[in-house]
Design a protein around this motif. Structure first.
Motif, PDB file in Angstrom:
ATOM      1  N   ASP A 201      39.452 -22.122  15.148  1.00  0.00           N
ATOM      2  CA  ASP A 201      40.340 -21.249  16.188  1.00  0.00           C
ATOM      3  C   ASP A 201      38.146 -20.304  16.441  1.00  0.00           C
ATOM      4  O   ASP A 201      38.439 -19.533  16.760  1.00  0.00           O
ATOM      5  N   ASN A 202      37.266 -21.431  16.439  1.00  0.00           N
ATOM      6  CA  ASN A 202      35.950 -20.502  16.817  1.00  0.00           C
ATOM      7  C   ASN A 202      35.481 -19.194  15.868  1.00  0.00           C
ATOM      8  O   ASN A 202      34.851 -18.656  16.195  1.00  0.00           O
ATOM      9  N   GLN A 203      36.729 -18.742  14.314  1.00  0.00           N
ATOM     10  CA  GLN A 203      36.482 -17.344  14.254  1.00  0.00           C
ATOM     11  C   GLN A 203      35.612 -18.140  12.446  1.00  0.00           C
ATOM     12  O   GLN A 203      36.452 -18.859  11.721  1.00  0.00           O
ATOM     13  N   TYR A 204      35.051 -17.656  12.077  1.00  0.00           N
ATOM     14  CA  TYR A 204      34.159 -17.368  10.547  1.00  0.00           C
ATOM     15  C   TYR A 204      35.971 -17.658   9.856  1.00  0.00           C
ATOM     16  O   TYR A 204      35.851 -16.262  10.103  1.00  0.00           O
TER      17      TYR A 204
END
Length: 222
Positions: free
Chosen positions: A105-108
């Protein structure tokens, strides 16, 4: 932290394999003089990729990869030269610049990645060291990279099988003394060697400004 078998790195997988082939330094294994056959050492590495795409905490994997390639695992050799091989693995992982962090979800997300690094030794390394350079200054490479090269070296158009061949590259660039490390799928070693030789000679290896005999480890896709 959760485990992952580097699925997120598939887009850079070939580039990594090429990097290993061109840059891996095979440590000397003087204690094994007298062996008559080729030797393959495999080291399972685990590491993390931080939010800046930089590898961290590189070490030998706690979880053993039972089938990293198409060959048997030489565990006894790793016990002899463990630190020497591990240090080279750390250098290779650190020097490779195309790692990509894992995101959801586009989070590291911090994940353990795994990579099996191998060190191949041709039988001539043990039998004929006076006329053999294990780590030349410039390694051999193919002169012409045409459609056939793309097909059997890069598997660009798909394949039914793969053969892992360890070859001697003579001072004139000719391939000789080809040894089979492993094979998988619908392919014979004889056909793989025949196809490889159709690519012609390589540019020979160079050591101290002179052409030398050395080895090259190739995956041939048919």
């Amino acid at each position: 932290m959760r485990y992952n078998n580097h699925l997120e790195l598939q887009k850079t997988e070939f580039e990594f394999n090429e990097f290993i082939m061109l840059n891996l330094i095979n440590p000397e294994v003087e204690s094994l003089n007298g062996l008559n056959g080729e030797m393959l050492i495999e080291v399972d590495i685990e590491f993390e990729i931080d939010s800046n795409n930089i590898p961290q905490n590189i070490k030998k994997a706690e979880q053993f990869n039972g089938i990293p390639r198409m060959v048997s695992f030489k565990k006894e050799l790793l016990k002899i030269q463990d630190d020497l091989f591990l240090n080279e693995c750390i250098r290779v992982i650190t020097d490779f610049k195309n790692w990509k962090q894992h995101k959801k979800d586009n989070q590291y997300i911090n994940i353990k990645f795994f990579k099996t690094i191998y060190f191949a030794y041709h039988s001539e390394y043990f039998r004929n060291k006076n006329d053999f350079e294990l780590n030349p200054d410039i390694k051999p490479y193919f002169r012409i990279k045409n459609d056939k090269y793309e097909r059997i070296i890069k598997c660009k158009y798909g394949c039914d099988g793969v053969a892992n061949l360890l070859c001697i590259v003579e001072k004139n660039g000719e391939l000789s003394n080809i040894e089979l490390i492993g094979i998988s799928g619908k392919i014979s070693s004889e056909f793989a060697i025949k196809e490889l030789k159709t690519l012609g000679n390589l540019e020979p290896a160079i050591k101290d400004g002179k052409k030398v005999r050395t080895q090259i480890d190739l995956l041939i896709y048919i």
